[in-house]
Scaffold this motif. Structure first.
Motif: not given
Length: 94
Positions: A82-90
């Motif tokens: 899940i941490d690898a997708y952090d940029g998708l929430t920005k």
């Protein structure tokens, strides 16, 4: 094929909708839709498919317990980082 793979990767049912016929804006060549809406099962199998040239409503019974069984035996979601997708929430990235 990609929609069916989404069903497999997420262990869920996927309903894919498409129109039929020719949609032609004024002054344009238009775009032809080929129908064939379908429902895919948790393993990507086609459970029901509409025709190419007729408007149809598909009523497809699904067993929601199969989602739990599929996710237990094929736990793709469990191993996601899940941490690898952090940029998708920005909204915008620097």
């Amino acid at each position: 094929m990609i929609q069916r793979s989404h069903a497999v990767a997420n262990g869920c049912y996927v309903a894919v909708i498409n129109r039929i016929g020719l949609e032609r804006p004024s002054g344009g060549d238009g775009l032809e839709f080929w129908g064939q809406s379908f429902v895919a099962g948790t393993s990507g199998q086609i459970l029901a498919k509409a025709s190419v040239d007729n408007e149809e409503n598909l009523l497809v019974p699904v067993d929601l317990n199969k989602v739990d069984v599929t996710r237990t035996h094929w736990p793709f979601l469990r191993d996601r980082r899940i941490d690898a997708y952090d940029g998708l929430t920005k909204r915008m990235m620097d």
